[in-house]
Design a protein around this motif. Structure first.
Motif, mmCIF file in Angstrom:
data_model
loop_
_atom_site.group_PDB
_atom_site.id
_atom_site.type_symbol
_atom_site.label_atom_id
_atom_site.label_comp_id
_atom_site.label_asym_id
_atom_site.label_seq_id
_atom_site.Cartn_x
_atom_site.Cartn_y
_atom_site.Cartn_z
ATOM 1 N N LEU A 104 31.379 30.375 30.461
ATOM 2 C CA LEU A 104 31.309 31.833 30.365
ATOM 3 C C LEU A 104 30.911 32.439 31.711
ATOM 4 O O LEU A 104 31.421 33.495 32.106
ATOM 5 C CB LEU A 104 30.308 32.249 29.277
ATOM 6 N N GLY A 105 30.009 31.763 32.427
ATOM 7 C CA GLY A 105 29.660 32.218 33.766
ATOM 8 C C GLY A 105 30.860 32.211 34.692
ATOM 9 O O GLY A 105 31.065 33.145 35.479
ATOM 10 N N GLY A 106 31.676 31.172 34.613
ATOM 11 C CA GLY A 106 32.890 31.110 35.417
ATOM 12 C C GLY A 106 33.867 32.211 35.059
ATOM 13 O O GLY A 106 34.486 32.836 35.938
ATOM 14 N N LEU A 107 34.036 32.464 33.770
ATOM 15 C CA LEU A 107 34.929 33.542 33.330
ATOM 16 C C LEU A 107 34.416 34.895 33.806
ATOM 17 O O LEU A 107 35.200 35.783 34.173
ATOM 18 C CB LEU A 107 35.034 33.518 31.800
ATOM 19 N N THR A 108 33.096 35.046 33.837
ATOM 20 C CA THR A 108 32.496 36.305 34.285
ATOM 21 C C THR A 108 32.805 36.566 35.756
ATOM 22 O O THR A 108 33.259 37.664 36.121
ATOM 23 C CB THR A 108 30.970 36.282 34.066
ATOM 24 N N THR A 109 32.537 35.584 36.619
ATOM 25 C CA THR A 109 32.806 35.811 38.037
ATOM 26 C C THR A 109 34.296 35.985 38.301
ATOM 27 O O THR A 109 34.690 36.817 39.125
ATOM 28 C CB THR A 109 32.255 34.651 38.887
ATOM 29 N N MET A 110 35.132 35.253 37.602
ATOM 30 C CA MET A 110 36.572 35.369 37.822
ATOM 31 C C MET A 110 37.074 36.769 37.463
ATOM 32 O O MET A 110 37.806 37.399 38.232
ATOM 33 C CB MET A 110 37.316 34.315 37.002
ATOM 34 N N THR A 111 36.685 37.274 36.297
ATOM 35 C CA THR A 111 37.152 38.601 35.883
ATOM 36 C C THR A 111 36.500 39.707 36.717
ATOM 37 O O THR A 111 37.137 40.714 37.029
ATOM 38 C CB THR A 111 36.858 38.837 34.394
ATOM 39 N N LEU A 112 35.243 39.497 37.104
ATOM 40 C CA LEU A 112 34.565 40.499 37.923
ATOM 41 C C LEU A 112 35.197 40.594 39.310
ATOM 42 O O LEU A 112 35.424 41.690 39.827
ATOM 43 C CB LEU A 112 33.086 40.142 38.037
ATOM 44 N N PHE A 113 35.521 39.451 39.902
ATOM 45 C CA PHE A 113 36.171 39.468 41.210
ATOM 46 C C PHE A 113 37.600 40.007 41.099
ATOM 47 O O PHE A 113 38.095 40.650 42.030
ATOM 48 C CB PHE A 113 36.188 38.066 41.811
ATOM 49 N N LEU A 114 38.257 39.734 39.981
ATOM 50 C CA LEU A 114 39.594 40.282 39.771
ATOM 51 C C LEU A 114 39.540 41.807 39.749
ATOM 52 O O LEU A 114 40.354 42.491 40.384
ATOM 53 C CB LEU A 114 40.169 39.751 38.461
ATOM 54 N N LEU A 115 38.566 42.353 39.032
ATOM 55 C CA LEU A 115 38.381 43.804 38.990
ATOM 56 C C LEU A 115 38.021 44.339 40.373
ATOM 57 O O LEU A 115 38.568 45.359 40.823
ATOM 58 C CB LEU A 115 37.284 44.152 37.981
ATOM 59 N N HIS A 116 37.111 43.672 41.058
ATOM 60 C CA HIS A 116 36.677 44.085 42.390
ATOM 61 C C HIS A 116 37.866 44.121 43.356
ATOM 62 O O HIS A 116 38.016 45.065 44.148
ATOM 63 C CB HIS A 116 35.624 43.083 42.874
ATOM 64 N N GLY A 117 38.732 43.104 43.267
ATOM 65 C CA GLY A 117 39.904 43.049 44.133
ATOM 66 C C GLY A 117 40.917 44.124 43.800
ATOM 67 O O GLY A 117 41.525 44.716 44.706
#
Length: 335
Positions: free
Chosen positions: A163-176
């Motif tokens: 879940l931590g990995g999914l969080t950073t992945m989706t957060l960075f996707l949004l940030h990008g």
């Protein structure tokens, strides 16, 4: 304040800066095949981070070096126990960097397509695995009485870590996506805003769940404020993106990343790597270097950190303008 605490704060600051800056790099890389529908558009997407991506990675290098110098026990145990995930991250970053440099070396669509895939995977894997690594750091891992990792790879891939990995992945996707909407013009800008709307839903869902579980299982009173601030940043980003306010949306995603990192480090302190076995936990005290080493490092950080930040800020100011397909010159054959 003890120097061990000072350096714990400095390392947290370095990781927050790395995820804030490299986060949108990863997001841009993941969105390359989505928003770049032809070679010219993909060149626009890449050029938004072209002048800054390698400077952003300096934060990772400095964070790793600071950990090695200030908390050698933490560094040694972390890199031995998390060897495979961290090696995968390093290889992905190397391949990604090579892809940026080699993509335009041949006027061949197949050649560019292969390197575009390398940019995509070289962005997605670190974006996911950093979340896995930091979730395990907060949750704790099996450490024996000698501070040696006593688990297996499977111990690092539990539900909370994934879940931590999914969080950073989706957060960075949004940030990008928000960064691309802020930095581009024309059709790419509007596509990026649409993608950001979808990414916001995923980031709020995954990030909200992860922060809530972190707070319930590992948090403390002060982290309620940072976790709530991170959630508010995501909501601000989603609302601002819907209104076409890319600047405020970027402020929201940036604040969410910084406050999420603060939540993790505040939940961790004074441990740096807890043990789930009840013995062998690493703390800011038993993992630290000598007081003399920390003192010298503090003076060096006080002198050079402002210089690096001023220089990097100047770089972003120079390359602050939007770019679009009209700014991309016709490709010339490479000799």
């Amino acid at each position: 304040m003890e120097l061990t605490t000072v350096w714990f704060i400095i390392i947290a600051f370095l990781w927050a800066g790395y995820f804030f800056l490299e986060g949108f790099d990863f997001g841009v890389g993941m969105l390359l095949p989505v928003l770049g529908r032809d070679d010219v558009e993909r060149r626009v997407v890449i050029n938004t981070i072209g002048p800054v991506w390698d400077g952003n990675e300096v934060w990772f290098i400095v964070a790793g070096a600071a950990t090695f110098a200030a908390f050698p026990e933490w560094y040694a145990t972390l890199f031995s126990g998390f060897y495979l995930p961290l090696l995968t991250i390093l290889l992905a970053l190397i391949i990604r960097g090579v892809a940026f440099e080699y993509r335009g070396k041949r006027d061949d669509a197949r050649w560019r397509s292969r390197w575009d895939k390398a940019i995509f995977w070289g962005s997605l894997l670190p974006a996911f695995l950093w979340g896995v690594a930091f979730a395990n750091m907060v949750r704790g891992v099996p450490l024996d009485a000698d501070h040696e990792y006593a688990g297996t790879l499977a111990d690092l891939l539990g539900p909370y870590a994934l879940l931590g990995g999914l969080t950073t992945m989706t957060l960075f996707l949004l940030h990008g996506a928000v960064f691309l909407a802020l930095k581009t013009s024309g059709e790419i800008r509007y596509r990026a805003r649409r993608v950001a709307g979808l990414a916001a839903v995923a980031a709020i869902t995954a990030g909200g769940s992860f922060l809530l579980i972190t707070q319930i299982q590992h948090g403390r009173p002060v982290t309620w404020a940072t976790a709530a601030g991170a959630a508010a940043g995501l909501l601000l980003a989603a609302a601002a993106n819907r209104r076409g306010r890319e600047g405020w949306a970027f402020v929201g995603t940036g604040a969410a990343i910084v406050l999420a990192v603060a939540t993790l480090f505040l939940s961790l302190f004074p441990d740096v790597l807890p043990s789930t076995l009840g013995t062998g936990s690493l703390t800011t005290s038993n993992a630290a270097s000598s007081a003399y080493t920390l003192k010298i490092m503090t003076w060096a950080a006080a002198v050079f950190t402002p210089v690096v930040m001023i220089y990097q800020g100047w770089t972003y100011w120079i390359f602050r303008k939007r770019i679009g397909t009209s700014h991309i010159p016709a490709r010339k054959p490479v000799a």
